[in-house]
Motif scaffolding. Structure first.
Motif, mmCIF file in Angstrom:
data_model
loop_
_atom_site.group_PDB
_atom_site.id
_atom_site.type_symbol
_atom_site.label_atom_id
_atom_site.label_comp_id
_atom_site.label_asym_id
_atom_site.label_seq_id
_atom_site.Cartn_x
_atom_site.Cartn_y
_atom_site.Cartn_z
ATOM 1 N N ASN A 84 0.836 -1.197 0.000
ATOM 2 C CA ASN A 84 0.000 0.000 0.000
ATOM 3 C C ASN A 84 0.869 1.245 0.000
ATOM 4 O O ASN A 84 1.582 1.515 0.968
ATOM 5 C CB ASN A 84 -0.934 0.006 1.224
ATOM 6 C CG ASN A 84 -2.029 -1.031 1.113
ATOM 7 O OD1 ASN A 84 -2.516 -1.314 0.023
ATOM 8 N ND2 ASN A 84 -2.410 -1.595 2.236
ATOM 9 N N THR A 86 0.614 5.419 -1.623
ATOM 10 C CA THR A 86 -0.313 6.331 -2.294
ATOM 11 C C THR A 86 0.344 7.677 -2.527
ATOM 12 O O THR A 86 1.218 8.096 -1.771
ATOM 13 C CB THR A 86 -1.595 6.497 -1.455
ATOM 14 O OG1 THR A 86 -2.565 7.235 -2.187
ATOM 15 C CG2 THR A 86 -1.322 7.195 -0.139
ATOM 16 N N PHE A 97 2.293 3.042 4.213
ATOM 17 C CA PHE A 97 1.148 2.692 5.038
ATOM 18 C C PHE A 97 1.299 3.191 6.471
ATOM 19 O O PHE A 97 0.320 3.496 7.138
ATOM 20 C CB PHE A 97 0.965 1.174 5.017
ATOM 21 C CG PHE A 97 -0.382 0.706 5.493
ATOM 22 C CD1 PHE A 97 -1.544 1.208 4.944
ATOM 23 C CD2 PHE A 97 -0.486 -0.265 6.482
ATOM 24 C CE1 PHE A 97 -2.790 0.769 5.364
ATOM 25 C CE2 PHE A 97 -1.724 -0.713 6.906
ATOM 26 C CZ PHE A 97 -2.878 -0.195 6.345
ATOM 27 N N SER A 124 -1.880 3.682 11.266
ATOM 28 C CA SER A 124 -1.740 3.524 9.824
ATOM 29 C C SER A 124 -2.407 4.730 9.166
ATOM 30 O O SER A 124 -3.228 5.411 9.776
ATOM 31 C CB SER A 124 -2.408 2.230 9.353
ATOM 32 O OG SER A 124 -3.792 2.228 9.664
ATOM 33 N N TRP A 127 -6.361 5.017 3.865
ATOM 34 C CA TRP A 127 -6.037 4.553 2.522
ATOM 35 C C TRP A 127 -7.298 4.537 1.686
ATOM 36 O O TRP A 127 -8.375 4.181 2.202
ATOM 37 C CB TRP A 127 -5.446 3.124 2.614
ATOM 38 C CG TRP A 127 -4.946 2.627 1.293
ATOM 39 C CD1 TRP A 127 -3.699 2.820 0.741
ATOM 40 C CD2 TRP A 127 -5.684 1.863 0.335
ATOM 41 N NE1 TRP A 127 -3.627 2.226 -0.486
ATOM 42 C CE2 TRP A 127 -4.840 1.641 -0.768
ATOM 43 C CE3 TRP A 127 -6.984 1.361 0.297
ATOM 44 C CZ2 TRP A 127 -5.253 0.924 -1.897
ATOM 45 C CZ3 TRP A 127 -7.403 0.653 -0.821
ATOM 46 C CH2 TRP A 127 -6.526 0.430 -1.898
ATOM 47 N N PRO A 128 -7.258 4.932 0.409
ATOM 48 C CA PRO A 128 -6.059 5.266 -0.377
ATOM 49 C C PRO A 128 -5.755 6.753 -0.462
ATOM 50 O O PRO A 128 -4.898 7.144 -1.250
ATOM 51 C CB PRO A 128 -6.435 4.730 -1.760
ATOM 52 C CG PRO A 128 -7.902 4.971 -1.855
ATOM 53 C CD PRO A 128 -8.447 4.759 -0.463
ATOM 54 N N GLN A 129 -6.432 7.632 0.301
ATOM 55 C CA GLN A 129 -6.163 9.068 0.216
ATOM 56 C C GLN A 129 -5.953 9.627 1.612
ATOM 57 O O GLN A 129 -6.895 10.089 2.251
ATOM 58 C CB GLN A 129 -7.341 9.769 -0.462
ATOM 59 C CG GLN A 129 -7.006 11.068 -1.230
ATOM 60 C CD GLN A 129 -6.175 12.083 -0.453
ATOM 61 O OE1 GLN A 129 -4.989 11.875 -0.231
ATOM 62 N NE2 GLN A 129 -6.781 13.179 -0.049
ATOM 63 N N PRO A 130 -4.688 9.648 2.097
ATOM 64 C CA PRO A 130 -4.442 10.135 3.460
ATOM 65 C C PRO A 130 -4.076 11.604 3.545
ATOM 66 O O PRO A 130 -3.985 12.140 4.651
ATOM 67 C CB PRO A 130 -3.251 9.278 3.897
ATOM 68 C CG PRO A 130 -2.474 9.081 2.627
ATOM 69 C CD PRO A 130 -3.511 8.996 1.518
#
Length: 385
Positions: A84, A86, A97, A124, A127-130
């Motif tokens: 993971n 992004t 992550f 963490s 996900w997928p847009q932090p």
């Protein structure tokens, strides 16, 4: 759970990142020389497009490659980054992550970034847009297990520059607000008597929470289900995907009892209905997921278009592209030995690259035409200039 390889680097805020030729390769390494057999290559014209692709190999290494999968360069210094990774809406960072950041430089090149995000095995990223607040903050979840199935996960936004954090309550599906230090979040409905886990719990609404402002409820789950023609108000699970500007948010809708997602609803950040995109969305099938949820739709860098993977009754997958002008474009993807599990856009909004877990890549035009095909180095996470 957070991969063990990421826990090993969670305490290191600064990574020394260097670029090396991929082991055993020369400067003109081709897909065949990379150890990929050309047998079973997806049918379609070869990919010919500018730029470089940042991708994750099956072993968790971060590499750079041409758009046709050739000339691999391995990124050293981060170790195993997991599956993971992004890219920020502004294109300045890649986030691991666990919250570690990699800075995207001109060239393209990658370099470490000495961020002050509080790294720990307990947290963490969303996900997928932090990313939030114009790439100035990262949304972190206090990880009670799989964050995508933990509706009671505490949410906080951490400043990349200072490490200061702001708490934003709990939520189910969470994505950073590109416009402010906040999040788009789905709120879980009370767990029903027949549900066996949080994963079975439906959502009740989509909410925008920005630090220092009152929360705004954009839509209820019942409204979104009705927008897509799901009659009888079935309990649904929602997932949120804001545009790069944060002016719009795409919401996928699927029955909470399981099964494929039934489409996408696009809302303004004030909750105004912009578009309904009905249809069956493709589900995760590779290392990025377990087949229980839809593949994330992806916004173009300008935010004018939204691409999503669709599934047909014949089993062939295609990529649909919705335009803010109201146009819909659909392209069938070349056949592969597995399902496509995600897409990324070219920096100029003209092309969309979709990938299957086995390394098959396909590039489709945002306008029309057959999709090109290649055997790639891994799973692509960013298309760099």
């Amino acid at each position: 759970m957070i991969p063990a390889a990421l826990l090993a680097v969670a305490g290191a805020v600064v990574a020394v990142v260097q670029l090396y030729p991929f082991p055993g390769t020369g400067p003109q390494r081709t897909a065949a020389r990379a150890g990929h057999s050309t047998q079973g290559q997806p049918t379609g014209p070869r990919i010919q497009a500018p730029g470089r692709i940042a991708a994750i190999t099956p072993t968790g290494a971060l590499v750079l490659a041409n758009t046709d999968g050739t000339q691999l360069t391995r990124v050293h210094g981060l170790g195993n980054v997991g599956q993971n990774l992004t890219r920020s809406p502004g294109g300045r960072y890649l986030a691991l992550f666990n919250g570690q950041l990699v800075s995207v430089k001109q060239g393209p090149a990658l370099a470490s970034y000495p961020g002050k995000i509080p790294l720990s095995s307990l947290y963490s990223v969303a996900w997928p847009q932090p990313f939030a607040d114009h790439d100035r903050a990262v949304v972190m979840l206090h990880d009670y297990g799989d964050p995508s199935q933990s509706a009671s996960n505490p949410i906080f936004v951490a400043s990349i520059a200072s490490g200061n954090t702001v708490s934003l309550g709990n939520g189910d599906s969470v994505a950073g607000d590109p416009q402010a230090a906040g999040v788009f979040v789905t709120v879980a409905a009370p767990l029903g008597a027949t549900a066996t886990s949080l994963a079975d719990s439906p959502d009740s609404a989509v909410v925008l929470r920005d630090a220092g402002h009152a929360a705004v409820r954009l839509a209820t789950a019942a409204q979104l289900a009705r927008d897509l023609g799901l009659h009888g108000r079935p309990p649904v699970s929602l997932a949120v995907f804001p545009s790069p500007s944060g002016r719009e948010v795409a919401v996928t809708v699927r029955p909470a009892a399981g099964g494929p997602a039934r489409g996408i609803v696009v809302l303004s950040r004030a909750g105004r209905l912009i578009a309904r995109i009905p249809g069956t969305l493709a589900a995760f099938s590779g290392p990025v997921g377990d087949g229980t949820g839809p593949v994330p739709p992806v916004w173009s860098p300008s935010g004018r278009s939204l691409a999503y993977l669709s599934a047909s009754q014949s089993g062939r997958q295609g990529v649909g592209i919705w335009s803010a002008r109201g146009h819909l474009v659909a392209s069938e993807l070349p056949a592969t030995n597995g399902s496509y599990d995600g897409c990324i856009w070219s920096p100029d909004d003209r092309l969309i690259l979709c990938a299957a877990a086995g390394g098959d890549w396909a590039v489709a035009s945002a306008r029309s035409g057959p999709a090109g095909a290649a055997r790639g180095a891994g799973f692509p996470v960013a298309w760099l200039r």
